[in-house]
Design a protein around this motif. Structure first.
Motif, PDB file in Angstrom:
ATOM      1  N   MET A 123       0.866  -1.164   0.026  1.00 11.88           N
ATOM      2  CA  MET A 123      -0.089   0.025  -0.123  1.00 11.88           C
ATOM      3  C   MET A 123       0.971   1.308  -0.273  1.00 11.88           C
ATOM      4  SD  MET A 123      -3.350  -1.039   2.337  1.00 11.88           S
ATOM      5  CE  MET A 123      -2.457  -1.251   3.918  1.00 11.88           C
ATOM      6  N   GLU A 125       3.207   1.755  -2.309  1.00 16.34           N
ATOM      7  CA  GLU A 125       4.011   1.922  -3.394  1.00 16.34           C
ATOM      8  C   GLU A 125       3.227   2.844  -4.156  1.00 16.34           C
ATOM      9  OE1 GLU A 125       4.559  -3.076  -4.492  1.00 16.34           O
ATOM     10  OE2 GLU A 125       3.015  -2.103  -5.312  1.00 16.34           O
ATOM     11  N   SER A 126       1.933   3.322  -3.951  1.00 16.45           N
ATOM     12  CA  SER A 126       1.455   4.500  -4.435  1.00 16.45           C
ATOM     13  C   SER A 126       2.086   5.770  -3.974  1.00 16.45           C
ATOM     14  CB  SER A 126       0.111   4.670  -4.255  1.00 16.45           C
ATOM     15  OG  SER A 126      -0.365   4.503  -3.004  1.00 16.45           O
ATOM     16  N   ILE A 179      -4.960   4.156   5.463  1.00 17.58           N
ATOM     17  CA  ILE A 179      -5.481   3.440   4.695  1.00 17.58           C
ATOM     18  C   ILE A 179      -5.894   2.075   5.193  1.00 17.58           C
ATOM     19  CG2 ILE A 179      -3.017   2.498   3.722  1.00 17.58           C
ATOM     20  CD1 ILE A 179      -4.452   2.753   0.834  1.00 17.58           C
ATOM     21  N   ARG A 180      -6.655   1.323   4.802  1.00 18.32           N
ATOM     22  CA  ARG A 180      -7.083  -0.057   5.141  1.00 18.32           C
ATOM     23  C   ARG A 180      -7.196  -0.806   3.690  1.00 18.32           C
ATOM     24  NH1 ARG A 180     -10.179  -1.939  10.050  1.00 18.32           N
ATOM     25  NH2 ARG A 180     -10.072   0.127  10.798  1.00 18.32           N
ATOM     26  N   SER A 181      -6.476  -1.941   4.086  1.00 18.65           N
ATOM     27  CA  SER A 181      -6.496  -2.919   2.744  1.00 18.65           C
ATOM     28  C   SER A 181      -7.808  -3.576   2.627  1.00 18.65           C
ATOM     29  CB  SER A 181      -5.306  -3.930   2.950  1.00 18.65           C
ATOM     30  OG  SER A 181      -5.841  -5.118   3.713  1.00 18.65           O
ATOM     31  N   GLN A 182      -8.404  -3.961   1.348  1.00 20.31           N
ATOM     32  CA  GLN A 182      -9.885  -4.577   1.222  1.00 20.31           C
ATOM     33  C   GLN A 182      -9.314  -5.807   0.293  1.00 20.31           C
ATOM     34  OE1 GLN A 182     -13.333  -1.958   0.486  1.00 20.31           O
ATOM     35  NE2 GLN A 182     -11.333  -0.323   0.543  1.00 20.31           N
TER      36      GLN A 182
ATOM     37  N   ASP B  38      -8.442   2.638  -3.361  1.00 21.22           N
ATOM     38  CA  ASP B  38      -7.270   2.472  -2.263  1.00 21.22           C
ATOM     39  C   ASP B  38      -7.558   1.452  -1.371  1.00 21.22           C
ATOM     40  OD1 ASP B  38      -5.722   4.999  -2.364  1.00 21.22           O
ATOM     41  OD2 ASP B  38      -7.371   6.150  -1.347  1.00 21.22           O
ATOM     42  N   GLY B  39      -6.465   0.592  -1.364  1.00 18.64           N
ATOM     43  CA  GLY B  39      -6.151  -0.569  -0.448  1.00 18.64           C
ATOM     44  C   GLY B  39      -6.732  -1.692  -1.306  1.00 18.64           C
ATOM     45  N   ARG B  40      -7.340  -1.630  -2.407  1.00 19.55           N
ATOM     46  CA  ARG B  40      -7.784  -2.932  -3.038  1.00 19.55           C
ATOM     47  C   ARG B  40      -7.009  -3.415  -4.109  1.00 19.55           C
ATOM     48  NH1 ARG B  40     -14.066  -1.594  -4.639  1.00 19.55           N
ATOM     49  NH2 ARG B  40     -14.089  -3.796  -4.775  1.00 19.55           N
ATOM     50  N   LEU B  41      -7.296  -4.682  -4.748  1.00 19.57           N
ATOM     51  CA  LEU B  41      -6.596  -5.252  -5.565  1.00 19.57           C
ATOM     52  C   LEU B  41      -7.410  -5.822  -6.662  1.00 19.57           C
ATOM     53  CD1 LEU B  41      -4.307  -7.717  -3.584  1.00 19.57           C
ATOM     54  CD2 LEU B  41      -3.407  -5.616  -4.331  1.00 19.57           C
ATOM     55  N   TYR B 118      -0.453  -0.984 -11.516  1.00 21.30           N
ATOM     56  CA  TYR B 118       0.785  -1.499 -11.580  1.00 21.30           C
ATOM     57  C   TYR B 118       0.370  -3.075 -11.331  1.00 21.30           C
ATOM     58  CZ  TYR B 118       5.183  -3.248  -9.680  1.00 21.30           C
ATOM     59  OH  TYR B 118       6.422  -4.038  -9.646  1.00 21.30           O
ATOM     60  N   THR B 120       1.251  -7.376 -11.643  1.00 23.99           N
ATOM     61  CA  THR B 120       1.946  -8.379 -11.480  1.00 23.99           C
ATOM     62  C   THR B 120       1.274  -9.778 -12.117  1.00 23.99           C
ATOM     63  OG1 THR B 120       2.757  -7.603  -9.761  1.00 23.99           O
ATOM     64  CG2 THR B 120       3.565  -9.643  -9.998  1.00 23.99           C
ATOM     65  N   VAL B 136      -2.512  -9.609 -10.673  1.00 23.08           N
ATOM     66  CA  VAL B 136      -2.949  -8.873  -9.672  1.00 23.08           C
ATOM     67  C   VAL B 136      -2.496  -7.296  -9.898  1.00 23.08           C
ATOM     68  CG1 VAL B 136      -2.684  -8.346  -7.205  1.00 23.08           C
ATOM     69  CG2 VAL B 136      -2.944 -10.770  -8.071  1.00 23.08           C
ATOM     70  N   ARG B 138      -2.307  -3.475  -8.595  1.00 22.66           N
ATOM     71  CA  ARG B 138      -2.521  -2.443  -7.342  1.00 22.66           C
ATOM     72  C   ARG B 138      -2.293  -1.185  -7.994  1.00 22.66           C
ATOM     73  NH1 ARG B 138       2.396  -6.437  -6.227  1.00 22.66           N
ATOM     74  NH2 ARG B 138       3.709  -4.910  -5.142  1.00 22.66           N
ATOM     75  N   LYS B 139      -2.618  -0.176  -6.923  1.00 24.54           N
ATOM     76  CA  LYS B 139      -2.411   1.274  -7.125  1.00 24.54           C
ATOM     77  C   LYS B 139      -1.032   1.859  -7.485  1.00 24.54           C
ATOM     78  CE  LYS B 139      -3.778   5.555  -5.301  1.00 24.54           C
ATOM     79  NZ  LYS B 139      -4.480   6.304  -4.124  1.00 24.54           N
ATOM     80  N   PRO B 140      -0.869   2.352  -8.540  1.00 21.78           N
ATOM     81  CA  PRO B 140       0.462   2.685  -8.863  1.00 21.78           C
ATOM     82  C   PRO B 140       0.681   4.046  -8.451  1.00 21.78           C
ATOM     83  CG  PRO B 140      -0.895   3.272 -10.730  1.00 21.78           C
ATOM     84  CD  PRO B 140      -1.708   2.514  -9.766  1.00 21.78           C
ATOM     85  N   SER B 141       2.017   4.148  -8.226  1.00 24.41           N
ATOM     86  CA  SER B 141       2.602   5.593  -8.060  1.00 24.41           C
ATOM     87  C   SER B 141       2.510   6.595  -9.130  1.00 24.41           C
ATOM     88  CB  SER B 141       4.348   5.524  -7.819  1.00 24.41           C
ATOM     89  OG  SER B 141       4.924   6.217  -8.564  1.00 24.41           O
ATOM     90  N   ARG B 143       4.055   8.910 -10.125  1.00 29.53           N
ATOM     91  CA  ARG B 143       5.366   9.351 -10.771  1.00 29.53           C
ATOM     92  C   ARG B 143       5.627   8.346 -12.025  1.00 29.53           C
ATOM     93  NH1 ARG B 143      10.747   7.712 -10.351  1.00 29.53           N
ATOM     94  NH2 ARG B 143      10.245   6.505  -8.773  1.00 29.53           N
ATOM     95  N   ARG B 144       5.489   6.808 -11.474  1.00 30.70           N
ATOM     96  CA  ARG B 144       5.727   6.114 -12.397  1.00 30.70           C
ATOM     97  C   ARG B 144       4.891   5.941 -13.474  1.00 30.70           C
ATOM     98  NH1 ARG B 144       9.573   2.242 -10.721  1.00 30.70           N
ATOM     99  NH2 ARG B 144       9.591   1.913 -12.908  1.00 30.70           N
TER     100      ARG B 144
END
Lengths: 248, 161
Positions: A123, A125-126, A179-182, B38-41, B118, B120, B136, B138-141, B143-144
């Motif tokens: 989390m 990484e963003s 932040i909380r993962s889901q 946010d927080g999800r995949l 982002y 994988t 999978v 996820r939220k990317p940066s 900047r990237r």
């Protein structure tokens, strides 16, 4: 023959007596002596697993991967509705409002709980943060992670979501969730070792029937579980694949 | 064809996408980006040919398709024309060699908007055999994402091959 049961060291401290009660229940179900071996940390538990001193384990998702892929353990059941999620929190008055506000060089309080650390790092990484751009303050418990935030020793902290929610109301009020993962599919699993093939079916049936049995329901209550759900090998393989994608 | 949606100011164009199997689709492409939750995949699985066999709720929500519309479709249904074909060639070469692939990907929603991830991708090994792939996102940066957008634009993007 005495069977060895062990529990992931990240269990909630107030459930200690519950695991002893479960151990007694398990011995009765299997009509075999069962010894509950608890370890102070993940490294000590992994050493016991490597030495083949574990027959039944309530495993952290991270260790479940190793147990299934390398040691031939088979998943039996998981607690109903108890997915493992991670929380990144800061002190309530912190200027940071979202993960992307966190800056390189930040000091992060964390435990040795491997899957919580992994989900939390994911989390970050963003915010363009990684192991190389933050420093860690290693804590022995989530209560100590909270203390590190409240004392200003750390700028952010990684928590198991359930552990964060289990902090005292006073402590939680002084912290703020960034932040909380889901993720929903990462969970602790009860597994049996390769030597228990003959008793696996009997044990799974007993576990799945616990909630319907008065004594069993009492044992579940002492663990804080509503019941067990069956887990197929492929369910765990899927979780392992997913965690592999999250590992850096 | 291109134009602007008067109400929102978003730039919209229609583009014919051509897929690897020769099929074509006229897609509406807009410059509207949907933020990653946010927080999800976002999770999906495919068979070894890249046909979708499983999607999670976040995948359905972000793609704009229903689960029934996604299952059985090639994963390239999400491919944005701004993505260069070389990126996907690298993906397939990497995972077919048994390695994990990472990359920043711009995906196309059913409604023509986009979302950056982002991603994988790994092979699903069962009893030593590859039975499919798990992806999978996820939220990317940010900047990237900006670096990747510049890089992909320099590569010229591609039709959805």
């Amino acid at each position: 023959m005495t069977l060895n049961l062990t529990v992931s060291p990240d269990f909630a401290p107030d459930r200690l007596s519950g695991w002893y009660i479960f151990n007694t229940w398990l011995a009765r179900q299997l009509d075999t002596p069962v010894h509950l071996a608890l370890y102070d940390d993940f490294a000590a538990q992994r050493a016991a697993i490597a030495a083949d001193q574990v027959d039944i384990i309530y495993a952290n998702p991270f260790d479940a991967a190793m147990l299934v892929r390398e040691k031939g353990f088979v998943p039996l059941a998981r607690p109903d509705g108890q997915c493992d999620e991670a929380v990144i929190a800061v002190e309530a008055a912190s200027p940071w409002q979202c993960v992307e506000d966190l800056q390189p060089g930040i000091r992060i309080a964390t435990t040795d709980d491997p899957h919580v650390h992994m989900m939390s790092m994911m989390m970050l990484e963003s915010a363009d943060l990684s192991q190389e751009t933050v420093t860690f303050d290693a804590c022995d418990s989530y209560v100590l992670v909270a203390k590190a935030l409240l004392s200003g020793q750390a700028g952010a902290g990684f928590f198991l979501s359930a552990a964060f929610d289990g902090l005292s109301p006073v402590t939680r009020k002084r912290l703020r969730v960034l932040i909380r993962s889901q993720i929903s599919v990462i969970e602790h699993v009860l597994l049996t070792g390769p030597g228990l093939g003959g008793q696996r079916q009997q044990l799974q049936s007993a576990l799945l029937g616990m909630a319907q049995d008065t004594k069993g329901a009492g044992v579940l209550g002492s663990l804080g579980f509503d019941g067990w759900q069956p887990v197929e090998q492929e369910d765990t393989e899927f979780m392992i694949d997913l965690m592999e994608t999250l590992a850096s | 064809m291109s134009g602007s949606a008067a109400a929102t100011g978003e730039v919209v164009r229609e583009q014919l996408l051509t897929y690897q199997d020769g099929s074509e689709r006229l897609a509406t492409i807009s410059d509207r980006e949907i933020p990653f939750p946010d927080g999800r995949l976002i999770v999906s699985r495919t068979d070894t040919a890249g046909v979708i066999t499983h999607v999670n709720a976040a995948f359905v929500e972000m793609s704009g398709y229903s689960e029934a519309e996604l299952i059985g479709q090639p994963h390239s249904i999400l491919r944005h024309p701004d993505m260069p074909a070389a990126a996907f060639q690298d993906l397939w070469e990497t995972i077919r060699a048994g390695n994990k692939w990472h990359g920043y990907v711009k995906n196309l929603r059913k409604d023509g908007a986009c979302y950056w991830v982002y991603a994988t991708v790994i092979a699903n090994l069962r009893h030593g055999e590859v039975v499919g792939y798990t992806s999978v996102r996820r939220k990317p940066s940010r900047r990237r994402v900006e670096e990747s957008a510049r890089s992909y634009a320099a590569m010229g993007g591609a039709q959805a091959t």
